[in-house]
Design a protein around this motif. Structure first.
Motif, PDB file in Angstrom:
ATOM      1  N   VAL A  27     -16.118  29.342 -11.872  1.00  0.00           N
ATOM      2  CA  VAL A  27     -14.695  29.693 -12.184  1.00  0.00           C
ATOM      3  C   VAL A  27     -14.236  29.416 -13.582  1.00  0.00           C
ATOM      4  O   VAL A  27     -13.521  30.174 -14.057  1.00  0.00           O
ATOM      5  N   VAL A  28     -14.850  28.342 -14.186  1.00  0.00           N
ATOM      6  CA  VAL A  28     -14.298  28.112 -15.541  1.00  0.00           C
ATOM      7  C   VAL A  28     -14.805  29.048 -16.470  1.00  0.00           C
ATOM      8  O   VAL A  28     -13.924  29.573 -17.539  1.00  0.00           O
ATOM      9  N   VAL A  29     -16.041  29.608 -16.443  1.00  0.00           N
ATOM     10  CA  VAL A  29     -16.506  30.714 -17.239  1.00  0.00           C
ATOM     11  C   VAL A  29     -15.507  31.983 -16.994  1.00  0.00           C
ATOM     12  O   VAL A  29     -15.213  32.546 -18.026  1.00  0.00           O
ATOM     13  N   ALA A  30     -15.460  32.352 -15.708  1.00  0.00           N
ATOM     14  CA  ALA A  30     -14.907  33.519 -15.506  1.00  0.00           C
ATOM     15  C   ALA A  30     -13.382  33.788 -15.807  1.00  0.00           C
ATOM     16  O   ALA A  30     -12.766  34.478 -16.590  1.00  0.00           O
ATOM     17  N   PRO A  43     -25.176  41.303 -18.145  1.00  0.00           N
ATOM     18  CA  PRO A  43     -26.198  40.452 -18.293  1.00  0.00           C
ATOM     19  C   PRO A  43     -25.461  38.710 -18.168  1.00  0.00           C
ATOM     20  O   PRO A  43     -25.978  38.002 -17.585  1.00  0.00           O
ATOM     21  N   ALA A  44     -24.100  38.897 -18.930  1.00  0.00           N
ATOM     22  CA  ALA A  44     -23.454  38.001 -18.783  1.00  0.00           C
ATOM     23  C   ALA A  44     -23.060  37.338 -17.577  1.00  0.00           C
ATOM     24  O   ALA A  44     -23.179  36.219 -17.014  1.00  0.00           O
ATOM     25  N   TYR A  81     -26.907  40.406 -28.890  1.00  0.00           N
ATOM     26  CA  TYR A  81     -25.772  41.316 -28.543  1.00  0.00           C
ATOM     27  C   TYR A  81     -26.029  41.858 -26.950  1.00  0.00           C
ATOM     28  O   TYR A  81     -25.176  41.943 -26.120  1.00  0.00           O
ATOM     29  N   SER A  82     -27.182  42.228 -27.008  1.00  0.00           N
ATOM     30  CA  SER A  82     -27.701  43.172 -25.642  1.00  0.00           C
ATOM     31  C   SER A  82     -27.838  42.000 -24.438  1.00  0.00           C
ATOM     32  O   SER A  82     -27.088  42.369 -23.526  1.00  0.00           O
ATOM     33  N   SER A  98     -12.082  45.564 -30.807  1.00  0.00           N
ATOM     34  CA  SER A  98     -12.844  44.429 -31.563  1.00  0.00           C
ATOM     35  C   SER A  98     -12.345  43.132 -31.442  1.00  0.00           C
ATOM     36  O   SER A  98     -13.115  42.188 -31.324  1.00  0.00           O
ATOM     37  N   PHE A  99     -11.308  42.927 -31.209  1.00  0.00           N
ATOM     38  CA  PHE A  99     -10.380  41.655 -31.213  1.00  0.00           C
ATOM     39  C   PHE A  99      -9.848  40.975 -29.867  1.00  0.00           C
ATOM     40  O   PHE A  99      -9.096  42.020 -29.188  1.00  0.00           O
ATOM     41  N   PRO A 100     -10.345  40.013 -29.249  1.00  0.00           N
ATOM     42  CA  PRO A 100     -11.304  39.299 -29.776  1.00  0.00           C
ATOM     43  C   PRO A 100     -12.795  39.409 -29.295  1.00  0.00           C
ATOM     44  O   PRO A 100     -12.921  40.736 -28.562  1.00  0.00           O
ATOM     45  N   SER A 101     -13.925  38.575 -29.657  1.00  0.00           N
ATOM     46  CA  SER A 101     -15.176  39.457 -29.152  1.00  0.00           C
ATOM     47  C   SER A 101     -15.360  38.841 -27.923  1.00  0.00           C
ATOM     48  O   SER A 101     -15.457  37.509 -27.598  1.00  0.00           O
ATOM     49  N   GLY A 102     -15.603  39.521 -26.753  1.00  0.00           N
ATOM     50  CA  GLY A 102     -15.799  39.060 -25.490  1.00  0.00           C
ATOM     51  C   GLY A 102     -17.264  38.359 -25.292  1.00  0.00           C
ATOM     52  O   GLY A 102     -17.318  37.316 -24.668  1.00  0.00           O
ATOM     53  N   HIS A 103     -18.245  38.602 -26.209  1.00  0.00           N
ATOM     54  CA  HIS A 103     -19.519  37.908 -26.243  1.00  0.00           C
ATOM     55  C   HIS A 103     -19.128  36.497 -26.468  1.00  0.00           C
ATOM     56  O   HIS A 103     -19.850  35.658 -25.796  1.00  0.00           O
ATOM     57  N   LEU A 104     -18.698  36.247 -27.596  1.00  0.00           N
ATOM     58  CA  LEU A 104     -18.384  35.082 -27.903  1.00  0.00           C
ATOM     59  C   LEU A 104     -17.350  34.357 -27.233  1.00  0.00           C
ATOM     60  O   LEU A 104     -17.689  33.080 -26.895  1.00  0.00           O
TER      61      LEU A 104
END
Length: 238
Positions: free
Chosen positions: A113-116, A86-87, A79-80, A151-157
């Motif tokens: 670009v695709v990721v961002a 960090p992402a 998670y950290s 919480s919805f959706p998870s930015g991490h995932l």
């Protein structure tokens, strides 16, 4: 007798390699729209109408009981490491590696670009749905620093799956693309599991996150194929 040079290992496509997505823009656009609508509908369902609320609470509490010892340290670490700052660093580092391997700026730029463009707009959905995080008082091992945002959706995932989508899109067809898909899928499942064990997301949060990236991501890839890579041929390279 001279020894022939070893063939170059080329894990990524070139910036003028043909792409099937460039010719399928209407189809991937329709899929992306349906994906966003489905995520929004699910978000409204869980927040306004209590859809799957019992399942979400029960699963969240059950999985959080696993948050102890080495597994708890692993899930907290994930998670950290995948937090927003960090992402961004991870995205830049991977883009630099791609540039070093391909020596083509447009390929590295396409990855970033695709990721961002897949990842960042999900924050708008998070703001609109505004779902509270799992109740820490109901968790046996609440996260040390429970997030205060929605919480919805998870930015991490969303971020992780966006990286996978970009990697599969840019990987050369064959073993490299298969590896990117398989390894990326396994890691995405691991991250989704970690988020639920940490008690920071419900199962429907992580499902919506994956759905967002696998539907929105290909549209961004198709646009990059036309605008940045200038690839629209329906055939692909080997």
């Amino acid at each position: 007798m001279s020894i022939p040079p070893a063939p170059q290992v080329r894990p990524f496509v070139s910036d003028n390699s043909p792409s099937p997505l460039g010719r399928r823009l209407p189809a991937v656009t329709a899929v992306a729209v349906l994906g966003v609508v489905a995520v929004a509908a699910l978000g409204l369902g869980v927040t306004r109408f209590g859809l799957l609320s019992g399942f979400d609470r029960g699963a969240s509490q059950a999985l959080n009981t696993l948050h102890s010892g080495g597994l708890g340290a692993l899930t907290s670490g994930l998670y950290s490491v995948l937090s927003p700052i960090p992402a961004v660093i991870i995205t830049a580092a991977i883009a630099i590696v791609i540039l070093a391997i391909t020596r083509r700026f447009r390929v590295a730029l396409t990855f970033a670009v695709v990721v961002a463009v897949t990842w960042l707009p999900s924050a708008v959905m998070k703001f609109l749905i505004h779902r509270p995080r799992p109740d820490v008082t109901a968790l046996s091992h609440p996260f040390a620093h429970q997030p205060v945002d929605a919480s919805f959706p998870s930015g991490h995932l969303v971020f992780v799956v966006a990286v996978v989508v970009a990697s599969v899109f840019l990987a050369r067809r064959g073993p490299w693309r298969a590896f990117a898909l398989i390894a990326g899928t396994i890691f995405s499942v691991l991250v989704a599991f970690a988020l639920m064990v940490d008690g920071v997301h419900y199962p429907t949060d992580v499902f919506a996150s994956a759905l967002w990236s696998v539907t929105v991501g290909p549209l961004v890839c198709a646009l990059c194929a036309r605008v940045i890579l200038h690839r629209s041929n329906p055939r692909d390279v080997t």
